[in-house]
Design a protein around this motif. Sequence first.
Motif, PDB file in Angstrom:
ATOM      1  N   HIS A 197      73.660  52.584  19.886  1.00 18.15           N
ATOM      2  CA  HIS A 197      74.538  52.145  18.795  1.00 18.15           C
ATOM      3  C   HIS A 197      74.821  53.274  17.803  1.00 18.15           C
ATOM      4  CE1 HIS A 197      72.951  47.830  19.662  1.00 18.15           C
ATOM      5  NE2 HIS A 197      73.924  48.178  20.485  1.00 18.15           N
ATOM      6  N   ALA A 198      73.883  54.245  17.726  1.00 13.35           N
ATOM      7  CA  ALA A 198      74.069  55.374  16.812  1.00 13.35           C
ATOM      8  C   ALA A 198      74.960  56.464  17.401  1.00 13.35           C
ATOM      9  CB  ALA A 198      72.714  55.969  16.438  1.00 13.35           C
ATOM     10  N   GLY A 199      75.385  56.290  18.655  1.00 12.95           N
ATOM     11  CA  GLY A 199      76.318  57.242  19.247  1.00 12.95           C
ATOM     12  C   GLY A 199      75.751  58.109  20.353  1.00 12.95           C
ATOM     13  N   TRP A 200      74.476  57.885  20.720  1.00 12.69           N
ATOM     14  CA  TRP A 200      73.891  58.617  21.844  1.00 12.69           C
ATOM     15  C   TRP A 200      74.274  57.949  23.161  1.00 12.69           C
ATOM     16  CZ3 TRP A 200      70.943  63.090  21.155  1.00 12.69           C
ATOM     17  CH2 TRP A 200      70.603  63.396  19.840  1.00 12.69           C
ATOM     18  N   THR A 201      74.490  58.748  24.179  1.00 14.07           N
ATOM     19  CA  THR A 201      74.941  58.256  25.482  1.00 14.07           C
ATOM     20  C   THR A 201      73.810  58.282  26.497  1.00 14.07           C
ATOM     21  OG1 THR A 201      77.230  58.957  25.135  1.00 14.07           O
ATOM     22  CG2 THR A 201      76.501  58.725  27.416  1.00 14.07           C
ATOM     23  N   ASP A 202      73.558  57.137  27.140  1.00 16.52           N
ATOM     24  CA  ASP A 202      72.633  57.033  28.266  1.00 16.52           C
ATOM     25  C   ASP A 202      73.361  57.616  29.481  1.00 16.52           C
ATOM     26  OD1 ASP A 202      71.103  56.221  30.436  1.00 16.52           O
ATOM     27  OD2 ASP A 202      70.831  54.164  29.731  1.00 16.52           O
ATOM     28  N   ALA A 203      72.993  58.849  29.855  1.00 14.66           N
ATOM     29  CA  ALA A 203      73.781  59.602  30.833  1.00 14.66           C
ATOM     30  C   ALA A 203      73.877  58.895  32.180  1.00 14.66           C
ATOM     31  CB  ALA A 203      73.188  60.999  31.013  1.00 14.66           C
ATOM     32  N   ILE A 204      72.782  58.332  32.661  1.00 13.98           N
ATOM     33  CA  ILE A 204      72.809  57.657  33.964  1.00 13.98           C
ATOM     34  C   ILE A 204      73.830  56.530  33.958  1.00 13.98           C
ATOM     35  CG2 ILE A 204      71.492  56.073  35.443  1.00 13.98           C
ATOM     36  CD1 ILE A 204      70.772  58.868  36.108  1.00 13.98           C
ATOM     37  N   ARG A 205      73.821  55.695  32.914  1.00 15.67           N
ATOM     38  CA  ARG A 205      74.740  54.563  32.875  1.00 15.67           C
ATOM     39  C   ARG A 205      76.163  54.972  32.500  1.00 15.67           C
ATOM     40  NH1 ARG A 205      72.979  51.727  36.614  1.00 15.67           N
ATOM     41  NH2 ARG A 205      70.974  50.701  36.271  1.00 15.67           N
ATOM     42  N   ALA A 206      76.336  56.141  31.918  1.00 13.28           N
ATOM     43  CA  ALA A 206      77.694  56.635  31.684  1.00 13.28           C
ATOM     44  C   ALA A 206      78.377  56.976  33.005  1.00 13.28           C
ATOM     45  CB  ALA A 206      77.658  57.862  30.772  1.00 13.28           C
ATOM     46  N   ILE A 207      77.604  57.504  33.953  1.00 13.27           N
ATOM     47  CA  ILE A 207      78.148  57.875  35.260  1.00 13.27           C
ATOM     48  C   ILE A 207      78.080  56.706  36.236  1.00 13.27           C
ATOM     49  CG2 ILE A 207      77.835  59.405  37.243  1.00 13.27           C
ATOM     50  CD1 ILE A 207      79.018  60.834  34.836  1.00 13.27           C
ATOM     51  N   HIS A 208      77.009  55.930  36.149  1.00 10.04           N
ATOM     52  CA  HIS A 208      76.801  54.790  37.058  1.00 10.04           C
ATOM     53  C   HIS A 208      76.602  53.521  36.228  1.00 10.04           C
ATOM     54  CE1 HIS A 208      76.135  57.812  40.198  1.00 10.04           C
ATOM     55  NE2 HIS A 208      75.260  58.389  39.388  1.00 10.04           N
ATOM     56  N   PRO A 209      77.677  52.933  35.699  1.00  8.43           N
ATOM     57  CA  PRO A 209      77.522  51.779  34.797  1.00  8.43           C
ATOM     58  C   PRO A 209      76.914  50.559  35.467  1.00  8.43           C
ATOM     59  CG  PRO A 209      79.840  52.169  35.326  1.00  8.43           C
ATOM     60  CD  PRO A 209      79.086  53.338  35.832  1.00  8.43           C
ATOM     61  N   HIS A 210      77.024  50.471  36.787  1.00  5.91           N
ATOM     62  CA  HIS A 210      76.459  49.338  37.511  1.00  5.91           C
ATOM     63  C   HIS A 210      75.704  49.842  38.733  1.00  5.91           C
ATOM     64  CE1 HIS A 210      79.008  46.886  34.966  1.00  5.91           C
ATOM     65  NE2 HIS A 210      80.057  47.564  35.381  1.00  5.91           N
ATOM     66  N   GLY A 211      74.766  49.029  39.201  1.00  2.00           N
ATOM     67  CA  GLY A 211      74.018  49.372  40.405  1.00  2.00           C
ATOM     68  C   GLY A 211      72.566  49.694  40.118  1.00  2.00           C
ATOM     69  N   GLN A 212      71.726  49.423  41.091  1.00  2.00           N
ATOM     70  CA  GLN A 212      70.280  49.621  40.953  1.00  2.00           C
ATOM     71  C   GLN A 212      69.942  51.100  40.934  1.00  2.00           C
ATOM     72  OE1 GLN A 212      67.562  47.218  43.467  1.00  2.00           O
ATOM     73  NE2 GLN A 212      66.770  49.204  44.142  1.00  2.00           N
ATOM     74  N   ILE A 213      69.303  51.535  39.862  1.00  4.07           N
ATOM     75  CA  ILE A 213      68.813  52.903  39.749  1.00  4.07           C
ATOM     76  C   ILE A 213      67.420  52.843  39.143  1.00  4.07           C
ATOM     77  CG2 ILE A 213      69.110  55.163  38.678  1.00  4.07           C
ATOM     78  CD1 ILE A 213      72.099  54.725  38.688  1.00  4.07           C
ATOM     79  N   TYR A 214      66.422  53.258  39.911  1.00  3.00           N
ATOM     80  CA  TYR A 214      65.050  53.298  39.447  1.00  3.00           C
ATOM     81  C   TYR A 214      64.569  54.748  39.393  1.00  3.00           C
ATOM     82  CZ  TYR A 214      65.086  48.300  40.733  1.00  3.00           C
ATOM     83  OH  TYR A 214      65.389  46.965  40.853  1.00  3.00           O
TER      84      TYR A 214
END
Length: 258
Positions: free
Chosen positions: A184-201
């Motif tokens: 919310h403060a403007g930082w980007t979760d890099a994994i979800r920016a590239i892969h917004p959906h799908g299982q990633i562990y």
Amino acid sequence: MRIASYNVNGIGARLPRLLEWLEETQTDIVCLQELKAPDERFPEAELKALGYNAVWHGQKSWNGVAILARGLDIHLTRKGLPNDPDDSHSRYIEAAVGGIIVGGLYLPNGNPVPGPKFDYKIAWFEALLDHAKTLFATEQPVVLAGDWNVIPTASKDDVFSASRMADDALMQPESRACFARLNHAGWTDAIRAIHPHGQIYTFWDYTMNAWARDAGFRIDHLMLSPPAADRLVDAGVDRDYRGREKASDHAPTWIKIR
């Protein structure tokens, strides 16, 4: 430029796996966690032989963080967080490298819940959030990378079973709320920016045949300030390395930026 986070779960025991991964991927900047070694036992010579400069913040038997840079000068800017609730723990290191500010972190696990260990986790997270504001205000490209010990959502995209993890500190509403505040403060979760959906562990426990069952979850994150996020071109997890002999229980998690 390839930047990664890798919880090695003991740099002494896992050094062959770490060196193997570095040789095979040629990652440019690496944040390591859980060195589990004092400063004098950090394998500086072995890493230097592969072309990596390093800064580290060790601790006997527990914790420990480091930043590696392949063929790049690395300038240490901080060991430990401002207002760290327990500065006897080696959990944060920061450096300027390749035109980027890199913060490498190992957030407390927090179990069992409730209790003093969980209180410490949240207090440490609050100190990190305060420091993140300072870094954000510089308007420089910043990457905060590490083992955050937080599963961001209850979705199967992030955790094999939300019900089985419901009582764990990694899934508590307070832990996830702190992580959400960064977004919310403007930082980007890099994994979800590239892969917004799908299982990633990024983590599979050693017990209960977790790796073979793919009973994992996502707790290793790279969070980017806007100038860094603007340069993001790819992100992923080197999950196959988790399946190698005597591997860490974490897989390296990485981004590529221009």
